[in-house]
Design a protein around this motif. Structure first.
Motif, mmCIF file in Angstrom:
data_model
loop_
_atom_site.group_PDB
_atom_site.id
_atom_site.type_symbol
_atom_site.label_atom_id
_atom_site.label_comp_id
_atom_site.label_asym_id
_atom_site.label_seq_id
_atom_site.Cartn_x
_atom_site.Cartn_y
_atom_site.Cartn_z
ATOM 1 N N UNK A 1 49.144 46.223 44.754
ATOM 2 C CA UNK A 1 47.800 45.841 44.304
ATOM 3 C C UNK A 1 46.732 46.644 45.044
ATOM 4 N N UNK A 2 45.637 46.878 44.366
ATOM 5 C CA UNK A 2 44.518 47.586 44.996
ATOM 6 C C UNK A 2 43.870 46.724 46.077
ATOM 7 N N UNK A 3 43.830 45.412 45.837
ATOM 8 C CA UNK A 3 43.260 44.479 46.810
ATOM 9 C C UNK A 3 44.224 43.322 47.007
ATOM 10 N N UNK A 4 44.284 42.828 48.223
ATOM 11 C CA UNK A 4 45.161 41.698 48.552
ATOM 12 C C UNK A 4 44.499 40.881 49.646
ATOM 13 N N UNK A 5 44.956 39.644 49.771
ATOM 14 C CA UNK A 5 44.399 38.721 50.762
ATOM 15 C C UNK A 5 45.161 38.890 52.078
ATOM 16 N N UNK A 6 44.575 39.598 53.008
ATOM 17 C CA UNK A 6 45.235 39.908 54.267
ATOM 18 C C UNK A 6 45.540 38.658 55.087
ATOM 19 N N UNK A 7 44.732 37.624 54.967
ATOM 20 C CA UNK A 7 44.991 36.401 55.741
ATOM 21 C C UNK A 7 46.276 35.721 55.268
ATOM 22 N N UNK A 8 46.536 35.731 53.973
ATOM 23 C CA UNK A 8 47.778 35.153 53.446
ATOM 24 C C UNK A 8 48.960 36.013 53.855
ATOM 25 N N UNK A 9 48.812 37.311 53.772
ATOM 26 C CA UNK A 9 49.889 38.222 54.168
ATOM 27 C C UNK A 9 50.218 38.039 55.640
ATOM 28 N N UNK A 10 49.189 37.959 56.466
ATOM 29 C CA UNK A 10 49.394 37.762 57.903
ATOM 30 C C UNK A 10 50.136 36.445 58.156
#
Length: 98
Positions: free
Chosen positions: A71-80
């Motif tokens: 994806x071009x954008x993703x939610x880094x807080x969820x990934x972390x």
């Protein structure tokens, strides 16, 4: 398969390197995650059945991370959060000598 401290730490470090890849928006992140998925699938064959649910959880999370990396954008807080959960899961369920 007997797990060593080095191998358990390698698994945790691999997840951490994926997190860093997301944070730095690395170009080869999808390839890195895909290779790690392949590795975990191989590990799944070698471990006892009592570890299968843990491996399945790691695989499902990696597959979601793979999708996110496309994806071009993703939610880094969820990934972390998901990566840290995987690292904790590895620490709880894989002990040296398993």
């Amino acid at each position: 398969m007997k797990l060593t401290v080095d191998y358990i730490n390698w698994l945790k470090n691999k997840f951490y390197s994926i997190l860093l890849g997301f944070e730095k928006n690395e170009d080869n992140l999808t390839t890195t995650i895909g290779s790690f998925i392949y590795h975990i699938e191989g590990l799944q064959i070698k471990l006892d059945e009592d570890k299968q649910s843990t491996i399945n959880t790691l695989l499902v999370t990696l597959e979601h991370l793979y999708d996110d990396s496309l994806q071009a954008e993703y939610d880094l807080s969820i990934i972390r959060r998901e990566i840290l959960n995987c690292m904790n899961l590895i620490g709880r369920f894989f002990k040296v000598g398993d």
